[in-house]
Scaffold this active site. Structure first.
Site, PDB file in Angstrom:
ATOM      1  N   GLY A 223     -18.075 -56.132   1.764  1.00  0.00           N
ATOM      2  CA  GLY A 223     -17.072 -55.172   1.303  1.00  0.00           C
ATOM      3  C   GLY A 223     -17.668 -53.782   1.380  1.00  0.00           C
ATOM      4  O   GLY A 223     -18.891 -53.626   1.439  1.00  0.00           O
ATOM      5  N   ALA A 224     -16.782 -52.792   1.344  1.00  0.00           N
ATOM      6  CA  ALA A 224     -17.295 -51.435   1.529  1.00  0.00           C
ATOM      7  C   ALA A 224     -17.041 -50.583   0.297  1.00  0.00           C
ATOM      8  O   ALA A 224     -16.764 -49.404   0.388  1.00  0.00           O
ATOM      9  CB  ALA A 224     -16.666 -50.822   2.771  1.00  0.00           C
TER      10      ALA A 224
ATOM     11  N   CYS B 205     -27.873 -27.728 -13.330  1.00  0.00           N
ATOM     12  CA  CYS B 205     -26.413 -27.830 -13.246  1.00  0.00           C
ATOM     13  C   CYS B 205     -25.780 -28.052 -14.630  1.00  0.00           C
ATOM     14  O   CYS B 205     -24.609 -27.782 -14.824  1.00  0.00           O
ATOM     15  CB  CYS B 205     -25.994 -28.897 -12.256  1.00  0.00           C
ATOM     16  SG  CYS B 205     -26.909 -30.404 -12.441  1.00  0.00           S
TER      17      CYS B 205
END
Lengths: 419, 274
Positions: free
Chosen positions: A187-188, A49
């Site tokens: 927490g996310a 890439c």
């Protein structure tokens, strides 16, 4: 000559790289197309890439390199104005570039391990299609050897250069093996998710996600095949966890000193590693004063990463020296290789003369005992070899030290090898 | 000591010295390869020492040749054996930097003793006393290992608490591994010492008369047993883990080591051969 044509993240913008990558991917196998170009003897094609590169052994015609370049431009649909994105390296420069790429000195994240695997894949493909010959085989083996030396003789890849990996390394330093360890994510946040993924990749098994919104917690827990829980259960879950990652947007501390003391007493003081990547902080810094508790916040982790990046740069200087050494070794071998046809011609000519003269002398040689015949034969061969030794050695040395084409021409002319 | 036994002992001494230097150098240059090489050299020392001790013990007169030099060598042998055995499981090569110097200390002390002095009195020798000595020495060797792991834990803890996980911290074993080694050392050391002391007490109770239990070395051993038993209890039942246990194992080891030396050199004891 060895040539390298290509582009990478430094010379080409993402849009160009994308186009070329897609163009090359579309046509799975480009090696026959490169080999079909006049003057291309051996070829290897690397496409990742961040870079698309062709390494080839070609003749001295300057047109050949241009033709290779044109194939790449066509594949990526590159305009004439974008041709500057492509570089062409020749001989030692090409060898050096390939060695630097393989040793991950030219990578976006210097020292990353992926590129070596990608180069090996490219070489495997070249081998499978017989597009690699004597020069390229040796070149690639040298490149892999260089990469190995860089990895073992320098610390270029020793330390993590991202916050999440640094957190995983620290967790290992505190807890030892991560196998079977329990993780609590509070927490996310994206960073917490990334760190959790790395921890699981390193053997941690049990993951619990706690969030103010149980729905969000459940969504993240599902990704990890873990459990979700509300903030109310934090006290209980804390006592089971070995690693806690916190990244909520809460304005005050979610984990206090007393909570950790309670959890620690329940878990009989087993070691606890806490990562606080929230700003403002989620975990009371006083927690760090408790025995067997190790708290790292985002600044601590960033400092480690910064230090590691500096260290990698220092190590890269050592690595460049290794590359230089290896380039010289390969380049010398290649120059010697160029002298090989002349050396072979010289030997063939000498052997021919010996054979002819021996045949002429058959009349009186045949009257001798067998043992004497063999002695004479050995004597003649010995004299010829001794006479040839000096010009052959000089030829190799001159090629390696001065890369002089004149010496080859001189030897060919002196011994009338082209007649 | 015959010439062969002496040569083997000298070879063991050379290996232990070389591995100690290698381990300490590995701490300076922070290269794990050097620690790995030192582990192999220590293995050589362990084998030479084992051969030397087996030869001495296999004399036709039983182990009547066992004196201070042999017992001190036996300590060195037991510590190296336990450390090397543990390496198969934990791969904490660097710990050798703290263990090897202690082994070297025992070897030097052994070399300083005359091989024909302080022998175990012949009438005492038997399977019960052999068991007693072997188990007690192995138990104490395990406490040495627990202390070495504890000392390394304190250094690693200090580096991690001060947020300096640089080269040194990466080079040292993890806190978790060191804590596990400390626990194994305490647990198995205590078990072996307990059986060793029972064997000794049984022998003394049946064979000796008089107040043998007032011997300073026996009082010292009882104190060791009680204190390590207390530490083990606190560790397993109360949860004194990590830093506290690391620090306590170091302090307790140093105190008992010094007091053992004091008893050996300044007090009359029936264990004067050790």
């Amino acid at each position: 000559m060895i040539i390298l044509v290509g582009l990478n993240h430094r010379t080409a913008p993402l849009a160009v790289r994308e186009r070329l990558f897609a163009g090359c991917e579309e046509e799975k196998n480009l090696l026959p197309e490169f080999l079909a170009i006049d003057g291309v003897a051996e070829v290897l094609f690397l496409s990742t890439c961040n870079r698309v590169e062709v390494v080839a052994v070609i003749d001295d015609n300057p047109e050949t390199a241009e033709k290779l370049k044109k194939v790449l431009m066509k594949k990526g649909g590159l305009m004439d104005g974008e041709a500057t994105c492509l570089y062409i390296y020749r001989d030692d420069e090409a060898i050096k570039h390939l060695f630097r790429v393989t040793a991950s000195l030219d990578s976006l994240v210097m020292g990353e391990a992926q590129i070596l695997g990608q180069v090996k894949d490219a070489y495997r493909q070249a081998l499978a299609q017989n597009s690699s010959g004597v020069a390229l085989n040796r070149l690639m083996h040298r490149a892999f050897r260089t990469a190995k030396r860089v990895r073992t003789e320098t610390e270029i890849a020793a330390n993590p250069v991202s916050v999440s990996f640094a957190a995983v390394e620290l967790a290992k330093k505190v807890l030892g093996t991560l196998t079977g360890k329990k993780i609590l994510v509070i927490g996310a946040g994206e960073m917490a998710e990334l760190t959790g993924t790395h921890l699981i990749g390193n053997g941690a098994e049990d993951i619990t996600v706690v969030n103010r919104s149980i729905v969000q917690a459940a969504a993240m827990a599902e990704k990890f095949h873990g459990r979700a829980a509300g903030l109310d259960n934090l006290d209980d879950i804390l006592s089971c966890a070995d690693i806690v990652i916190s990244s909520t947007g809460a304005p005050s501390y979610i984990i206090t000193e007393s909570m950790i003391r309670r959890a620690l007493s329940k878990r009989k003081n087993r070691l606890l590693f806490l990562i606080d990547i929230a700003v403002p902080r989620d975990i009371d810094p006083a927690v760090d004063n408790i025995e067997n508790v190790y708290l790292y916040n985002i600044d601590n982790l960033q400092n480690i990463v910064d230090e590691n990046i500096k260290n990698r740069r220092r190590e890269a200087l050592k690595a460049e020296k290794i590359v230089e050494e290896e380039v010289k070794l390969y380049s010398n071998w290649l120059k010697e290789l160029e002298a090989v046809p002349t050396i072979i011609s010289l030997r063939t000519k000498a052997e021919g003369i010996v054979r002819a003269e021996m045949e002429k002398a058959q009349g009186w040689i045949n009257s001798m005992e067998n043992a004497d015949k063999e002695k004479i034969e050995a004597l003649v061969k010995g004299i010829v070899n001794k006479i040839l030794h000096a010009p052959v050695t000089a030829l190799k040395e001159e090629k390696v030290e001065f890369d002089s084409p004149d010496i080859v021409a001189a030897v060919r002319q002196l011994f009338r090898l082209d007649d | 000591m015959t010439e062969v036994e002496l040569k083997l002992f000298v070879l063991a001494g050379i290996c232990v010295t070389a591995s100690t230097i290698g381990y300490l150098l590995s701490l300076v240059v922070k290269k794990v390869q050097l620690a790995r090489l030192s582990t192999w050299i220590l293995l050589g020392g362990f084998v030479f020492l084992a051969l030397s001790l087996i030869l001495i013990a296999s004399h036709s007169t039983g182990w009547s040749n066992f004196g201070s030099r042999c017992f001190l060598s036996l300590y060195a042998w037991a510590i190296s054996g336990i450390y090397l055995g543990m390496q198969i499981k934990t791969k904490t090569r660097v710990l050798g930097a703290f263990v090897a110097p202690l082994i070297l200390l025992f070897i030097i002390a052994a070399a300083g003793q005359q091989s024909d002095k302080n022998l175990v009195p012949l009438p005492w020798q038997g399977w019960l006393t052999t068991l007693h000595l072997l188990l007690a020495i192995a138990g104490e060797a395990l406490f040495v290992l627990a202390a070495a792991a504890g000392a390394m834990f304190i250094i690693q803890d200090n580096l991690l608490k001060h947020k300096k996980p640089g080269k040194m911290s990466r080079f040292l074993p993890s806190l978790g591994d060191l804590d596990r080694i400390n626990q194994s050392g305490l647990l198995w050391g205590f078990v072996l010492l307990t059986f060793g002391m029972i064997a000794g007490a049984l022998y003394a109770a049946f064979v000796w008369e008089g107040r043998w239990f007032s011997d300073p070395k026996i009082i010292w051993a009882l104190a060791t047993w009680v204190v390590y038993g207390f530490l083990l209890h606190q560790r397993l039942a109360i949860g004194w883990k990590g830093f506290r246990m690391a620090a306590l194992s170091c302090v307790v080891f140093v105190l008992f080591f010094i007091s053992a030396l004091a008893i050996r050199f300044y007090l009359p004891t029936i264990h004067s051969f050790i």
